[in-house]
Design a protein around this motif. Structure first.
Motif, PDB file in Angstrom:
ATOM      1  N   ILE A 174       0.877  -1.177   0.000  1.00  0.00           N
ATOM      2  CA  ILE A 174       0.000   0.000   0.000  1.00  0.00           C
ATOM      3  C   ILE A 174       0.911   1.223   0.000  1.00  0.00           C
ATOM      4  O   ILE A 174       1.605   1.489   0.986  1.00  0.00           O
ATOM      5  CB  ILE A 174      -0.949   0.003   1.214  1.00  0.00           C
ATOM      6  N   ASP A 175       0.954   1.924  -1.118  1.00  0.00           N
ATOM      7  CA  ASP A 175       1.859   3.080  -1.248  1.00  0.00           C
ATOM      8  C   ASP A 175       1.109   4.385  -0.977  1.00  0.00           C
ATOM      9  O   ASP A 175      -0.079   4.375  -0.632  1.00  0.00           O
ATOM     10  CB  ASP A 175       2.549   3.083  -2.619  1.00  0.00           C
ATOM     11  N   SER A 176       1.806   5.495  -1.134  1.00  0.00           N
ATOM     12  CA  SER A 176       1.194   6.796  -0.796  1.00  0.00           C
ATOM     13  C   SER A 176       0.008   7.132  -1.700  1.00  0.00           C
ATOM     14  O   SER A 176      -0.922   7.823  -1.274  1.00  0.00           O
ATOM     15  CB  SER A 176       2.248   7.911  -0.840  1.00  0.00           C
ATOM     16  N   ALA A 193      -3.329   4.758  10.172  1.00  0.00           N
ATOM     17  CA  ALA A 193      -3.004   3.803  11.228  1.00  0.00           C
ATOM     18  C   ALA A 193      -1.512   3.799  11.543  1.00  0.00           C
ATOM     19  O   ALA A 193      -0.698   4.367  10.812  1.00  0.00           O
ATOM     20  CB  ALA A 193      -3.490   2.418  10.825  1.00  0.00           C
ATOM     21  N   GLU A 194      -1.172   3.128  12.620  1.00  0.00           N
ATOM     22  CA  GLU A 194       0.132   3.255  13.283  1.00  0.00           C
ATOM     23  C   GLU A 194       1.333   3.333  12.334  1.00  0.00           C
ATOM     24  O   GLU A 194       1.564   2.440  11.540  1.00  0.00           O
ATOM     25  CB  GLU A 194       0.337   2.131  14.289  1.00  0.00           C
ATOM     26  N   MET A 195       2.068   4.428  12.463  1.00  0.00           N
ATOM     27  CA  MET A 195       3.273   4.640  11.664  1.00  0.00           C
ATOM     28  C   MET A 195       4.440   3.913  12.334  1.00  0.00           C
ATOM     29  O   MET A 195       5.194   4.474  13.114  1.00  0.00           O
ATOM     30  CB  MET A 195       3.558   6.142  11.515  1.00  0.00           C
ATOM     31  N   LYS A 252       2.581   9.894   2.968  1.00  0.00           N
ATOM     32  CA  LYS A 252       1.434   9.230   3.613  1.00  0.00           C
ATOM     33  C   LYS A 252       0.883  10.099   4.750  1.00  0.00           C
ATOM     34  O   LYS A 252      -0.333  10.277   4.882  1.00  0.00           O
ATOM     35  CB  LYS A 252       1.848   7.854   4.141  1.00  0.00           C
ATOM     36  N   ILE A 253       1.800  10.640   5.553  1.00  0.00           N
ATOM     37  CA  ILE A 253       1.382  11.513   6.662  1.00  0.00           C
ATOM     38  C   ILE A 253       0.722  12.781   6.119  1.00  0.00           C
ATOM     39  O   ILE A 253      -0.290  13.259   6.647  1.00  0.00           O
ATOM     40  CB  ILE A 253       2.589  11.854   7.564  1.00  0.00           C
ATOM     41  N   ALA A 254       1.286  13.303   5.035  1.00  0.00           N
ATOM     42  CA  ALA A 254       0.741  14.533   4.433  1.00  0.00           C
ATOM     43  C   ALA A 254      -0.702  14.329   3.946  1.00  0.00           C
ATOM     44  O   ALA A 254      -1.536  15.228   4.083  1.00  0.00           O
ATOM     45  CB  ALA A 254       1.631  14.987   3.279  1.00  0.00           C
ATOM     46  N   TRP A 255      -0.997  13.137   3.389  1.00  0.00           N
ATOM     47  CA  TRP A 255      -2.376  12.885   2.927  1.00  0.00           C
ATOM     48  C   TRP A 255      -3.347  12.815   4.102  1.00  0.00           C
ATOM     49  O   TRP A 255      -4.492  13.277   3.999  1.00  0.00           O
ATOM     50  CB  TRP A 255      -2.439  11.612   2.086  1.00  0.00           C
TER      51      TRP A 255
END
Length: 541
Positions: A125-127, A143-145, A161-164
């Protein structure tokens, strides 16, 4: 229109009063003070603030049937176990199955599929996938990074991912065991708001002081309640309760209600305990869950007292879903999705040719996901490194289940087996086959039993074998909780007859391939040093 009387627990105003609730069209129309003789208590339902439903070995609809018995009305659920097997398709399966029940599942977008590049998973599962998932209103958070090195070293894909998540104004969950000082400051500043991995008081306190919300985890394997509970009286506004991973036999016994009972028994103020158990997850994750206020959706429970929190009734959206011992959550039909493609192994596949005097050994720790790295004397027989039951240094393997490949081999201490082997296709996070045994023959037999069933957990002795099949993605059963809980308890007892001294041997086994938790683990690609985040050698020169 429905009216319910009881002692109403107003957590947010820290008061209890004799009163009556009126419900219409699934919402609370009024809450009024009224004298009556009803002694039981009405309070908001419990929320598990971080759980992998898959670890209960139940699909969401079967999990819901049991959770409501314990007064749980909602979960914050990371579906990364099934995502590592089936990708986005697996996440969609969990959402759709959960939607067919009244229970309030709140799924996140798995941030680490695969968990690392040092293992073989069934999907990626990519960005771009995260962007799509974050746009879905059914996805409540990132979910948990677990890839905290990726955050610390500014990995572009991790930061995207965090930015989205930030773009869609959804919280980001953390996973940073033992991270302290400047490193944890940077991790928090990246936008990560929670952690459920603290295993010491001081670590949790530092993270709280730096603005994180801390989850007190008490699962089937990882148990941090005693280490962290003394933080609750002062920091109750920024803490939550969670299970993380809870096996089916444990779920049949209790859930978040048991943590409330334990906390109150320690003399902690009941309102503070219930703030943590009922209110904080709803507010932090912006859940569509009622908090026993006028105009809220009618989600609440009726309990016998505020000590044991024995649930008498559970209401979700105004509907009675549990009533005096009986779950009213209905059966749901579903398809058994899976991803399993490896061939039967031979005993030769588990041989380790060596003349080493010393080897690196994983030390499994009771009730912890972290392990230690030991240097132990090697036991060599006919040029092959073998298990030694006297010193309790046993051979273990991780076998790629997604394609035919050579098994990875290592050694582990503290499983205590004196005979046979145990194996599982629940192996966090990629869910390859993981096994520990007293001989190459026993390990091979156990691994092949898992392969033949395309997933499950098993134990084999010299004369017997027992398996609990897990046909849904190789990690969940297609049976109900009572059936799977009973079968699991029998298997657990069989493993203990073989000598294992661990309280939850299968739960502990499942984490021995979890590379993001230090110190020493085994992936299907080899022995891994979680401190240095790199592969290491089995033999010590």
């Amino acid at each position: 229109m429905k009216t319910i009387q009881g002692q109403i627990v107003d957590i947010q105003n820290q008061r209890i009063f004799s009163g009556e609730i009126t419900i219409d069209s699934g919402k609370i129309q009024s809450i009024t003070e009224k004298e009556h003789d009803v002694k039981h208590y009405i309070l908001p339902g419990f929320v598990d603030a971080h759980i992998h439903i898959e670890s209960s070995m139940l699909v969401p609809s079967e999990f819901a049937k049991i959770a409501v018995k314990h007064g749980t009305i909602a979960t914050v659920s990371d579906p990364h176990e099934i995502a590592n097997v089936l990708g986005v398709k697996g996440v969609e399966f969990m959402i759709e199955n959960g939607k067919k029940t009244p229970f309030k599942f709140n799924f996140g977008a798995p941030s680490c599929v695969p968990a690392t590049t040092f293992e073989s998973a069934g999907a990626i599962i990519d960005s771009d996938d995260i962007k799509t998932l974050m746009a879905n209103p059914d996805i409540k958070y990132l979910a948990e990074m677990m890839n905290y090195p990726g955050v610390l070293f500014d990995d572009a894909e991790v930061l995207k991912k965090i930015a989205w998540a930030k773009h869609y104004n959804k919280p980001v969950d953390g996973h940073a065991p033992g991270l302290r000082g400047d490193d944890v400051t940077k991790y928090i500043n990246a936008g990560i708001s929670t952690d459920h991995e603290c295993f010491t008081y001081d670590e949790a306190l530092e993270k709280l002081q730096k603005g994180m919300k801390i989850l007190i985890r008490e699962g089937s394997a990882a148990k941090n309640f005693e280490a962290l509970i003394d933080l609750l009286p002062e920091h109750y506004q920024n803490m939550m309760f969670c299970s993380d991973d809870k096996h089916p036999d444990d779920l049949l016994l209790n859930h978040i209600n048991a943590l409330c009972a334990r906390a109150v028994a320690k003399g902690i103020d009941v309102f503070k305990v219930l703030q943590v158990a009922c209110i904080n997850p709803v507010k932090h994750y912006n859940l569509d869950v009622g908090l026993l206020q006028k105009n809220d959706v009618a989600d609440f429970i009726i309990v016998e007292d505020l000590k044991a929190f024995k649930t008498l009734q559970t209401y979700i959206d105004g509907a009675l879903v549990f009533d005096n011992g009986t779950s009213l959550v209905k059966d749901v039909a579903f398809e058994n999705l899976n991803n399993f493609d490896t061939e039967i192994k031979t005993i030769e596949d588990f041989k380790v040719e060596s003349t080493a005097k010393q080897i690196r050994v994983i030390e499994a720790l009771e009730g912890q996901l972290v392990t230690n790295q030991l240097i132990e004397e090697a036991t060599v027989l006919n040029g092959n490194l073998v298990s030694n039951t006297e010193t309790d240094v046993l051979k273990m393997t991780v076998v790629n289940r997604y394609k035919n490949d050579v098994p990875a081999l290592a050694f582990i201490k503290n499983f205590g087996l004196k005979e046979g082997a145990i194996a599982s296709s629940v192996g966090h996070d990629s869910h390859n086959i993981i096994a520990v045994g007293v001989s190459d023959e026993a390990i091979c037999k156990a691994v092949n039993l898992i392969i033949e069933n395309k997933g499950g957990i098993c134990a084999v002795s010299n004369t017997h074998q027992k398996i609990v099949s897990l046909p849904v993605a190789g990690i969940m059963s297609d049976k109900n909780a009572e059936t799977i809980g009973h079968a699991y308890a029998e298997l657990d007892a069989f493993a203990k007859q073989l000598g294992t001294t661990l309280n939850a041997p299968y739960m502990t086994l499942s984490f021995m391939a979890l590379l993001v938790i230090p110190a020493l683990k085994l992936s299907d690609k080899g022995l891994f040093d979680g401190g240095k985040f790199e592969f290491t050698s089995l033999e010590v020169n």
